[in-house]
Design an enzyme around this catalytic site. Structure first.
Site, short mmCIF file in Angstrom:
data_model
loop_
_atom_site.label_atom_id
_atom_site.label_comp_id
_atom_site.label_asym_id
_atom_site.label_seq_id
_atom_site.Cartn_x
_atom_site.Cartn_y
_atom_site.Cartn_z
N GLU A 1 0.86 -1.18 0.00
CA GLU A 1 0.00 0.00 0.00
C GLU A 1 0.89 1.22 0.00
O GLU A 1 1.91 1.24 0.69
CB GLU A 1 -0.85 0.05 1.28
CG GLU A 1 -1.98 -0.94 1.30
CD GLU A 1 -1.99 -1.75 2.59
OE1 GLU A 1 -1.26 -1.38 3.53
OE2 GLU A 1 -2.71 -2.75 2.63
N TYR B 1 7.47 1.82 -8.09
CA TYR B 1 6.83 0.50 -8.10
C TYR B 1 6.35 0.12 -9.50
O TYR B 1 6.48 -1.02 -9.93
CB TYR B 1 5.66 0.47 -7.10
CG TYR B 1 6.08 0.75 -5.67
CD1 TYR B 1 7.17 0.09 -5.11
CD2 TYR B 1 5.40 1.67 -4.88
CE1 TYR B 1 7.58 0.34 -3.81
CE2 TYR B 1 5.80 1.93 -3.57
CZ TYR B 1 6.89 1.26 -3.05
OH TYR B 1 7.29 1.52 -1.77
N1 COA Z 1 9.99 10.76 -8.01
C1 COA Z 1 9.85 10.20 -9.23
N2 COA Z 1 10.36 8.97 -9.57
C2 COA Z 1 11.03 8.31 -8.62
C3 COA Z 1 11.23 8.84 -7.31
C4 COA Z 1 10.68 10.12 -7.02
N3 COA Z 1 10.79 10.70 -5.80
N4 COA Z 1 11.95 7.95 -6.58
C5 COA Z 1 12.20 6.90 -7.40
N5 COA Z 1 11.65 7.11 -8.63
C6 COA Z 1 11.68 6.21 -9.78
C7 COA Z 1 12.60 6.79 -10.85
O1 COA Z 1 12.13 6.31 -12.08
C8 COA Z 1 13.95 6.15 -10.47
O2 COA Z 1 14.83 6.05 -11.55
P1 COA Z 1 15.71 7.36 -11.97
O3 COA Z 1 16.34 7.91 -10.71
O4 COA Z 1 16.71 6.77 -12.93
O5 COA Z 1 14.76 8.33 -12.60
C9 COA Z 1 13.52 4.75 -10.06
O6 COA Z 1 12.25 4.92 -9.42
C10 COA Z 1 14.50 4.07 -9.12
O7 COA Z 1 14.66 4.88 -7.97
P2 COA Z 1 15.71 4.55 -6.83
O8 COA Z 1 16.89 5.44 -6.95
O9 COA Z 1 15.96 3.08 -6.78
O10 COA Z 1 14.85 4.97 -5.52
P3 COA Z 1 15.46 5.56 -4.16
O11 COA Z 1 16.62 4.74 -3.72
O12 COA Z 1 15.65 7.00 -4.32
O13 COA Z 1 14.27 5.28 -3.13
C11 COA Z 1 12.11 5.74 -2.12
C12 COA Z 1 12.90 5.60 -3.46
C13 COA Z 1 10.64 5.95 -2.47
C14 COA Z 1 12.26 4.47 -1.31
C15 COA Z 1 12.69 6.96 -1.35
O14 COA Z 1 12.37 8.15 -2.04
C16 COA Z 1 12.15 7.09 0.07
O15 COA Z 1 12.72 6.53 1.00
N6 COA Z 1 11.06 7.85 0.23
C17 COA Z 1 10.48 8.06 1.57
C18 COA Z 1 9.87 6.79 2.11
C19 COA Z 1 8.72 6.31 1.24
O16 COA Z 1 7.82 7.06 0.89
N7 COA Z 1 8.74 4.99 0.93
C20 COA Z 1 7.68 4.32 0.19
C21 COA Z 1 6.61 3.88 1.13
S1 COA Z 1 5.37 2.91 0.35
#
Ligand code: COA
Length: 161
Positions: free
Chosen positions: A117, A128
């Site tokens: 979720e 995702y």
């Molecule tokens: N906005 C848009 N696209 C995003 C994104 C963002 N904030 N974060 C990831 N993506 C997409 C992009 O396509 C990215 O590829 P790119 O950087 O080449 O464009 C791809 O996903 C892979 O991202 P990645 O670098 O592996 O993600 P991350 O290590 O930065 O972690 C989260 C992503 C969501 C886990 C991180 O932003 C986070 O910890 N957020 C706060 C906690 C949270 O909300 N978790 C999810 C709960 S359900």
């Protein structure tokens, strides 16, 4: 150690993804506090690890834990509890690596699907989708602090189609 725990490890450029246990719970709780308005406590993380069939992975950079993914399993269903990466380490592919490790683990356990979720406004939805999850439903006003809908996203494994 079961085989899929070994396969769950991978080295990707400058970070390491590996299987986590109770010894990682304090680091996981620290990351939760940094990333969520209603974080999981260290005790809840340990309780999930000890009382449920579960798999947690952490991402490390130079020995520091910078991200994690948590999940638990019910029969052939895998439920992702959370994915989080510390702000200064984002957009480096770490969350992608964590999800890949869990996917590999789930396939070895012959799960039918992984589900989660996510807040409707969370850009993590794009992550995702990129990883093969699709939207399968909405839970109205599911979250508090602030109140918001949850979007349900599921990744079905190929062999079940
Ligand atoms: N906005 C848009 N696209 C995003 C994104 C963002 N904030 N974060 C990831 N993506 C997409 C992009 O396509 C990215 O590829 P790119 O950087 O080449 O464009 C791809 O996903 C892979 O991202 P990645 O670098 O592996 O993600 P991350 O290590 O930065 O972690 C989260 C992503 C969501 C886990 C991180 O932003 C986070 O910890 N957020 C706060 C906690 C949270 O909300 N978790 C999810 C709960 S359900």
């Amino acid at each position: 150690m079961r085989a899929w725990e070994i396969h769950g490890m991978m080295q990707k450029s400058n970070f390491l993804i590996r299987r986590a246990g109770a010894q990682n719970a304090a680091d996981i709780a620290r990351i939760e506090k940094l990333c969520f308005s209603s974080p999981w406590s260290e005790a809840s993380v340990i309780s999930t690890m000890e009382n449920q069939d579960s798999a947690f992975f952490v991402a490390e950079v130079d020995g520091q834990t910078v991200g994690y993914i948590g999940s638990y399993f019910v029969l052939d269903e895998g439920n992702i509890t959370n994915v989080a990466v510390m702000p200064e380490f984002r957009r480096k592919g770490i969350a992608r690596g964590l999800i890949e490790a869990l996917k590999e683990c789930a396939e070895e356990k012959e799960l039918s699907f992984l589900t989660l979720e996510v807040r409707a406004s969370n850009p993590a939805r794009l992550l995702y989708e990129k990883m093969g999850f699709s939207e399968v439903g909405v839970r109205k006003n599911y979250y508090s602090n602030p109140v918001e809908d949850a979007v349900l996203m599921t990744l079905f494994f190929e062999r079940n189609r």
